[in-house]
Motif scaffolding. Sequence first.
Motif, mmCIF file in Angstrom:
data_model
loop_
_atom_site.group_PDB
_atom_site.id
_atom_site.type_symbol
_atom_site.label_atom_id
_atom_site.label_comp_id
_atom_site.label_asym_id
_atom_site.label_seq_id
_atom_site.Cartn_x
_atom_site.Cartn_y
_atom_site.Cartn_z
ATOM 1 N N LYS A 35 0.840 -1.201 0.000
ATOM 2 C CA LYS A 35 0.000 0.000 0.000
ATOM 3 C C LYS A 35 0.873 1.249 0.000
ATOM 4 O O LYS A 35 0.631 2.198 -0.746
ATOM 5 C CB LYS A 35 -0.901 -0.014 1.230
ATOM 6 C CG LYS A 35 -1.845 1.176 1.313
ATOM 7 C CD LYS A 35 -2.749 1.073 2.541
ATOM 8 C CE LYS A 35 -3.663 2.298 2.626
ATOM 9 N NZ LYS A 35 -4.513 2.245 3.848
ATOM 10 N N HIS A 36 1.916 1.232 0.848
ATOM 11 C CA HIS A 36 2.839 2.382 0.891
ATOM 12 C C HIS A 36 3.496 2.595 -0.467
ATOM 13 O O HIS A 36 3.668 3.728 -0.924
ATOM 14 C CB HIS A 36 3.923 2.148 1.949
ATOM 15 C CG HIS A 36 3.479 2.465 3.339
ATOM 16 N ND1 HIS A 36 2.884 3.652 3.690
ATOM 17 C CD2 HIS A 36 3.539 1.731 4.484
ATOM 18 C CE1 HIS A 36 2.600 3.644 4.980
ATOM 19 N NE2 HIS A 36 2.989 2.490 5.484
ATOM 20 N N TYR A 37 3.898 1.501 -1.103
ATOM 21 C CA TYR A 37 4.588 1.610 -2.389
ATOM 22 C C TYR A 37 3.649 2.155 -3.469
ATOM 23 O O TYR A 37 4.019 3.038 -4.244
ATOM 24 C CB TYR A 37 5.134 0.241 -2.790
ATOM 25 C CG TYR A 37 6.062 0.304 -3.980
ATOM 26 C CD1 TYR A 37 7.414 0.507 -3.795
ATOM 27 C CD2 TYR A 37 5.580 0.159 -5.282
ATOM 28 C CE1 TYR A 37 8.276 0.569 -4.879
ATOM 29 C CE2 TYR A 37 6.433 0.219 -6.373
ATOM 30 C CZ TYR A 37 7.780 0.419 -6.162
ATOM 31 O OH TYR A 37 8.624 0.487 -7.219
ATOM 32 N N GLU A 38 2.438 1.636 -3.527
ATOM 33 C CA GLU A 38 1.486 2.051 -4.564
ATOM 34 C C GLU A 38 1.091 3.520 -4.413
ATOM 35 O O GLU A 38 0.932 4.237 -5.389
ATOM 36 C CB GLU A 38 0.236 1.168 -4.504
ATOM 37 C CG GLU A 38 0.478 -0.267 -4.973
ATOM 38 C CD GLU A 38 -0.719 -1.162 -4.691
ATOM 39 O OE1 GLU A 38 -1.581 -0.735 -3.891
ATOM 40 O OE2 GLU A 38 -0.794 -2.256 -5.262
ATOM 41 N N GLN A 39 0.928 3.970 -3.161
ATOM 42 C CA GLN A 39 0.452 5.330 -2.923
ATOM 43 C C GLN A 39 1.592 6.337 -2.790
ATOM 44 O O GLN A 39 1.351 7.535 -2.769
ATOM 45 C CB GLN A 39 -0.395 5.355 -1.639
ATOM 46 C CG GLN A 39 -1.662 4.515 -1.730
ATOM 47 C CD GLN A 39 -2.449 4.516 -0.430
ATOM 48 O OE1 GLN A 39 -1.990 5.031 0.586
ATOM 49 N NE2 GLN A 39 -3.640 3.940 -0.463
ATOM 50 N N GLY A 40 2.804 5.851 -2.672
ATOM 51 C CA GLY A 40 3.922 6.748 -2.396
ATOM 52 C C GLY A 40 4.455 7.451 -3.633
ATOM 53 O O GLY A 40 4.232 7.041 -4.772
ATOM 54 N N SER A 41 5.193 8.534 -3.363
ATOM 55 C CA SER A 41 5.886 9.259 -4.433
ATOM 56 C C SER A 41 7.116 8.460 -4.854
ATOM 57 O O SER A 41 7.434 7.414 -4.277
ATOM 58 C CB SER A 41 6.314 10.635 -3.920
ATOM 59 O OG SER A 41 7.208 10.493 -2.835
ATOM 60 N N SER A 47 12.915 4.834 -1.303
ATOM 61 C CA SER A 47 13.267 4.569 0.099
ATOM 62 C C SER A 47 12.887 3.151 0.502
ATOM 63 O O SER A 47 13.653 2.460 1.179
ATOM 64 C CB SER A 47 12.563 5.587 1.006
ATOM 65 O OG SER A 47 12.829 5.320 2.349
ATOM 66 N N ILE A 48 11.696 2.685 0.048
ATOM 67 C CA ILE A 48 11.253 1.318 0.372
ATOM 68 C C ILE A 48 12.186 0.295 -0.276
ATOM 69 O O ILE A 48 12.594 -0.688 0.347
ATOM 70 C CB ILE A 48 9.794 1.109 -0.088
ATOM 71 C CG1 ILE A 48 8.842 1.951 0.779
ATOM 72 C CG2 ILE A 48 9.405 -0.355 -0.016
ATOM 73 C CD1 ILE A 48 7.409 1.930 0.316
ATOM 74 N N LEU A 49 12.553 0.541 -1.529
ATOM 75 C CA LEU A 49 13.455 -0.391 -2.221
ATOM 76 C C LEU A 49 14.816 -0.480 -1.524
ATOM 77 O O LEU A 49 15.363 -1.569 -1.336
ATOM 78 C CB LEU A 49 13.647 0.063 -3.674
ATOM 79 C CG LEU A 49 12.541 -0.320 -4.666
ATOM 80 C CD1 LEU A 49 12.815 0.306 -6.016
ATOM 81 C CD2 LEU A 49 12.428 -1.824 -4.797
ATOM 82 N N LEU A 50 15.366 0.673 -1.144
ATOM 83 C CA LEU A 50 16.673 0.677 -0.484
ATOM 84 C C LEU A 50 16.614 -0.057 0.851
ATOM 85 O O LEU A 50 17.562 -0.734 1.254
ATOM 86 C CB LEU A 50 17.154 2.118 -0.268
ATOM 87 C CG LEU A 50 17.492 2.900 -1.537
ATOM 88 C CD1 LEU A 50 17.887 4.325 -1.192
ATOM 89 C CD2 LEU A 50 18.626 2.231 -2.307
ATOM 90 N N LYS A 51 15.484 0.085 1.536
ATOM 91 C CA LYS A 51 15.322 -0.614 2.805
ATOM 92 C C LYS A 51 15.260 -2.124 2.585
ATOM 93 O O LYS A 51 15.845 -2.903 3.334
ATOM 94 C CB LYS A 51 14.049 -0.125 3.500
ATOM 95 C CG LYS A 51 13.832 -0.729 4.877
ATOM 96 C CD LYS A 51 12.601 -0.143 5.533
ATOM 97 C CE LYS A 51 12.391 -0.733 6.922
ATOM 98 N NZ LYS A 51 11.184 -0.197 7.581
ATOM 99 N N ILE A 86 24.335 3.719 -2.678
ATOM 100 C CA ILE A 86 23.830 2.617 -1.849
ATOM 101 C C ILE A 86 23.389 1.444 -2.733
ATOM 102 O O ILE A 86 23.692 0.279 -2.452
ATOM 103 C CB ILE A 86 22.673 3.102 -0.961
ATOM 104 C CG1 ILE A 86 23.175 4.151 0.036
ATOM 105 C CG2 ILE A 86 22.020 1.938 -0.234
ATOM 106 C CD1 ILE A 86 22.076 4.855 0.795
ATOM 107 N N ALA A 87 22.672 1.757 -3.819
ATOM 108 C CA ALA A 87 22.194 0.712 -4.721
ATOM 109 C C ALA A 87 23.376 0.013 -5.416
ATOM 110 O O ALA A 87 23.389 -1.216 -5.562
ATOM 111 C CB ALA A 87 21.241 1.306 -5.750
ATOM 112 N N MET A 88 24.377 0.798 -5.855
ATOM 113 C CA MET A 88 25.555 0.192 -6.498
ATOM 114 C C MET A 88 26.305 -0.724 -5.527
ATOM 115 O O MET A 88 26.777 -1.800 -5.901
ATOM 116 C CB MET A 88 26.494 1.298 -6.985
ATOM 117 C CG MET A 88 26.019 1.987 -8.241
ATOM 118 S SD MET A 88 27.173 3.285 -8.756
ATOM 119 C CE MET A 88 26.370 3.839 -10.267
ATOM 120 N N ARG A 89 26.402 -0.277 -4.275
ATOM 121 C CA ARG A 89 27.072 -1.109 -3.275
ATOM 122 C C ARG A 89 26.325 -2.432 -3.095
ATOM 123 O O ARG A 89 26.930 -3.491 -2.945
ATOM 124 C CB ARG A 89 27.133 -0.359 -1.948
ATOM 125 C CG ARG A 89 27.871 -1.127 -0.859
ATOM 126 C CD ARG A 89 27.766 -0.434 0.472
ATOM 127 N NE ARG A 89 28.529 -1.126 1.491
ATOM 128 C CZ ARG A 89 28.434 -0.884 2.786
ATOM 129 N NH1 ARG A 89 27.609 0.037 3.212
ATOM 130 N NH2 ARG A 89 29.156 -1.543 3.663
#
Length: 677
Positions: A35-41, A47-51, A86-89
Amino acid sequence: MKNKYYIVVIVLACLLSVGLTSNAQDTLQLNKLQKHYEQGSDSVKLSILLKIIRSPELDNIDTALSLSFKALDMATKMRDSLSMAIAMRSVGAYYNILSRNQEALKYDIEALDLIRKHGDGVQESRYLNNIGEDYYNLDLYNEAFDYYSQSLDAARDAGEELAEVIATYNMGRVLRTMGQNKKAKEYILDAMALSEEIGDLPGIAYAKHDLALIYMSENKFDEALSELDEAYVLSDSLSEDILTPQILVKTATAYDHKGDYRNALKNYDKALDLYKSQNNQSGVGESYYGKGNVTLHMGDVIGAKAYYQQCEKIADDIKDNELMISCYNALSELYEQDRNFESALQYYKKYKQLEDSIFSEKKKEQFAQIQIKYETARKDIEIELLNQKEEQQVAKLKNEEFIRNILVVILAFTAVLLFSLYKNNEKRRKINELLIEQQKEIKSKSKELSSLLEMKDKFFSIVSHDLRSPINALVGILDILHEGNLTQQELKDVSLSLKVRLDNTRKLLDTLLDWAMLQMNEIKIQKEDIELNKLVESNLAYFREVGDKKIDFINSVKGEQMVSADRNMLDLIIRNLVSNSIKFTDEGGKVEVTTEFGPKKSLIVLIKDNGIGMSTDQMDKLFDTNTLYTTRGTANEKGTGLGLRLCKEFVERMGGNIWVESVEGKGSTFKFTINRA
């Protein structure tokens, strides 16, 4: 240290079009994150993906890598360089697990370049450590040692002790792998000492594990077993799931070398149980291989063959080439001993083909890395040659410019003659402007001098009148007493009146002396820690004792508040401000001292009354440095204006500010700032 990377499997199954599954226990969390992902900017999604890609829950490397690339793509589109790093790491870490070391190195180097732009020394140390790990896996040990060393320097500069432990340990690990045991031992012992200092218990366990490996390489199996026993106790108590079975395997190997096969098998069995509970197939295969070695040393060829074949099957299933090579070689030797030369030859061929393949792949990776370094060096040389050509071109241009300059000088010399005439006129104009400015400054100084002279006259008026009047009154009363013309009651009344006048005179003298010393720069500030509540209470107690206006004095300063100030100056400031509040407060009124927290480490002290207050014009004159402003109080009390002047000087000398807030008819509040202790 060996790192294992995990990925949350419970998130974004259909959302990210990646084949994830979730169990019943995670359904609520999945729905919430979805729900957070669908409604989020976009920033929320990133931020969710990095987490997720850094979450240590379940291991699904393919999914983790896919999500890492998705995060990298989003961060690149958003031009978020920190998130890109962060993603490259993360990509580099997962490539590292998949043994795609060359690709891991590429992303880790790019991540380091990005993180350096943010000036984060702690993260820079960790990223350098990752690159060192990539080179270590490529068997490029010199490069690995260099990056671990850079990681250590960055950790020390940032004051990050845990990162310093990891870098020091890894430098020792590289030296151990290179066979430089003496130097490796120094680094590992240094890492262990620092771990003990900061309470890094996992670091101690890892260090003892590597010390044991050094002792084993030197055939010192008793020393190795001693270190392994301590490492195991510590690792098991910390639930270090990765390290504990590794220690058991090394312990079993040491017992095998000592010929203590019972203890060797016992430790292999414990390691096997742990690896199975963790679903670590590589560890399971390694344990079967170790049990095969011990069983063979015990003379049980059939049992050894069974263990080796179990190891072979697992290695083939998980495509663990290193483990497969060990199994092929062991089976080849076993069949040869059993005089089954056909099977021995088949396994030996498999062994050599796979070994050559891995060796070739390693060499390709190393060659690719060397080629990259060569290309970089070649580009550096090309840049240097271009710089040299540019310098030659600049020198040529300078020669041409010199000739042009000679011609320009000839022309300029003529122009200078004309220009000098113009400059002379400009100088005259500026001199006239300067004279005008000086005249204005003289007028300003003259006005200031007049104010000072006016203040001097008022000062002498105070000395001649306010001091002489009570002294004359005292002399007159003494004459009457001498003649015996006063009754006892009259003497008591006169004494009380005289006491009040002399007390005011004493205060005036103190103020005048303080002002005079201040003007002569004789007062030195001696700061100390002062309990403000007690200092305020001592002043209010004095006013309660001598006050004749029946004023209610309230001390609202908290008992635990400490300030850093000169005690005498702070005492005079509070005494003068409270006295000023009394002066302009009607009989039966209220004077309160309280505090507020100010900016940074300051405290605001407030002296509030409910007296007659003052107008804006009066407030502007209170702290005027050129005049002494005073008015009579509610009981016709007189003042000099020096008291508030002294308060301002003392507050500012202690690094504070003083001001007043007032409303006519509703009272005044004097405020000043002072440093907290």
